[in-house]
Enzyme design. Sequence first.
Site, PDB file in Angstrom:
ATOM      1  N   ASP A   1       0.849  -1.200   0.000  1.00  0.00           N
ATOM      2  CA  ASP A   1       0.000   0.000   0.000  1.00  0.00           C
ATOM      3  C   ASP A   1       0.883   1.248   0.000  1.00  0.00           C
ATOM      4  O   ASP A   1       2.081   1.165  -0.234  1.00  0.00           O
ATOM      5  CB  ASP A   1      -0.942  -0.012   1.222  1.00  0.00           C
ATOM      6  CG  ASP A   1      -0.168  -0.187   2.530  1.00  0.00           C
ATOM      7  OD1 ASP A   1       1.076  -0.146   2.513  1.00  0.00           O
ATOM      8  OD2 ASP A   1      -0.825  -0.361   3.571  1.00  0.00           O
ATOM      9  N   ASP A   2       0.314   2.394   0.273  1.00  0.00           N
ATOM     10  CA  ASP A   2       1.085   3.629   0.217  1.00  0.00           C
ATOM     11  C   ASP A   2       1.775   3.930   1.534  1.00  0.00           C
ATOM     12  O   ASP A   2       1.698   5.032   2.063  1.00  0.00           O
ATOM     13  CB  ASP A   2       0.172   4.793  -0.198  1.00  0.00           C
ATOM     14  CG  ASP A   2      -0.315   4.612  -1.621  1.00  0.00           C
ATOM     15  OD1 ASP A   2       0.455   4.058  -2.427  1.00  0.00           O
ATOM     16  OD2 ASP A   2      -1.457   5.005  -1.917  1.00  0.00           O
TER      17      ASP A   2
END
Length: 690
Positions: A560-561
């Site tokens: 994910d980020d």
Amino acid sequence: DKLRHVDSMTTLPSRAGKIPKLNALILGEALASEEDHLIIPSQDFSEQAHVSSPAEYLEMYRRSIEDPAGFWSDFASQFYWKEKWGQTVYSENLDIRKGSINIEWFKGGITNICYNCLDANIAAGHGEKIAIYWEGNEPGVDATLTYKQLLQRVCQLANYLRDVGVKKGDAVLIYLPMLMELPIAMLACARIGAVHSVVFAGFSSESLAQRIIDCKPKIVITCNAVQRGSKTIYLKDIVDAAIAESVRNETAVDICLTYENVSALKKESTKWVEGRDTWWQDVIPKYSDTCDLEWVDAEDPLFLLYTSGSTGKPKGVLHTTGGYMVYTATTFKFAFDYKPSDVYWCTADCGWITGHSYVTYGPLLNGATVIVFEGAPNYPDPGRCWEIVDKYKVSIFYTAPTLVRSLMREGNEHVTRYSRKSLRVLGSVGEPINPSAWRWFFNLVGDSRCPISDTWWQTETGGFMITPLPGAWPQKPGSATFPFFGIQPVVVDEKGKEIEGECSGYLCVKSSWPGAFRTLYGDHERYETTYFSAFPGYYFSGDGCNRDKDGYIWLTGRVDDVINVSGHRIGTAEVESALVSHPQCAEAAVVGVEHEVKGQGIYAFVTLVEGVPYSDDLRKSLIMTVRKQIGAFAAPDKIHWAPGLPKTRSGKIMRRILRKIASKQLDELGDISTLADPGVVEELISLADS
Ligand code: 6R9
């Protein structure tokens, strides 16, 4: 002979399907093949270990999956419960399609984790055992507390907190460096049923304010300053600024209890707000050193800990009491093969989950002797860790790959001039440990004698999820190996379908475990969407992994980020929002790039406001803005001036392309034809070194 421990293994039934296959024959084949480099624990080690072989592990693992209630009740029964939990040992719904996510363990059980850490160990005759060896920043500055003394210190603070009106369920914010007062403050909260929220003392005043505004603590506990390495950090000034900011946001803090950390700064030079600020040393010693407990339900909250997610707003991960207690204690005992004669040192700060579960609760619940180290691991020189190991005869040493890599660069003589012969087990946490760092840690630091427990887990999981059991498993450098008891990891593809055998995919977990977090503070909906909606039916970790042909799990990092810098989780969105708050920054996109020491470094693409020229001063000022808003540990390693960013026609930034540009993998840019303006890519490449 090498197959000594690899006995018969089978496929096991489970609560919800099959468990990953651990196949003896395949493991046998792997042993024969050169490329796998299996490292087998010595016979001496295995024979004395809590779990001595894969077969023994499997027997326990099978029971933990087939009968979780019975398995965990047995471990829970080793603690003191004022009242036993009800008929239902646990209840869970991890499937968002079936309704709200809900996890409960030992509900109805009445206990207190501080009691089990301290009073229970004293009652068992260990009152004179050292609970904490404190080692200050400067060599030679140290202190100790026995279990009895630790309890007295905890009680005095607990009495004070009660006296100033802190009640069961109230939040207490702790912003302290690694002084003994940090675990003391955590335990004092637990004693009276207050919910601690420790904020790592490297966070800036703005990050601290954000957390104060979210959890609205009655009181903030801090100290005047701390010396870390050769730097002095004025914590009280940061707290003052944070409280001022909170007040502007309609969140008042009535009391700021300040410990005078004399090693760092004289009392007189600390700014003071009359009526709000109190010196710890002026008030706490006046209180009684015994304190009645607040008995709490197993499902009453124990603490909040903020962690980064993929949006700018940090998430308040909430852990409750009973399950967390049982889980941290059990994982600590097995993953480190803990014995009462051990001296244990975890280099993590209590501001992170590792310091909650494996500096404070897990070890103290086991009656362990723990080292609390205030300083920096390379101060005054890169041999400090091994000096401390020899000084206290540390037998279990738990640290992060980033430290291993940074010490590796300093040369072997800093290690070899110390004996290190007390070491028995090594541990690693925070990010994947690359095989070369693993080998250096194993061969040099541990003299090829100490198994390494590479523990994969998260703030959210409360305790270890995938970890070797030293003595049981042949190890592969860089693999976290197999699940802990009761944990059912699954690898799923992008459609959320479980993949069997050798594969790579997303790491999920398909049933609950006692140490799991129960919600995000004040935002159960975000809890459900972040962790349980991506792959319905599972808890999604946010990590990618590979499973090899022998069933060993290899973590490959966040999908994910979130960037993992020196084992610290930093959301790209947090850094971006700090950057765009700079008046001359129009837009920012942040990606992670490989970094030799930190694991990942922060690489920021920045578009300036029209007409503003890019300059070195501006670059410094952008970095300063991030340091100020989040903390020094989140400062970008590289600012890449970007007149334009690669966006899709719908305006989405294509981070995939930015990652390739940042890591200079220009032949792997992939299809850029879907970009609104493919020309920006050329332009960005040409500006890479400007
Ligand atoms: C305990 C902790 C969690 C994230 C996690 C993962 C990474 C942690 C790891 C590891 C590979 C290990 N991570 N331990 N990756 N091998 N042994 O670090 O908690 O700060 O919440 O970070 O760290 O990416 O998702 P937290």
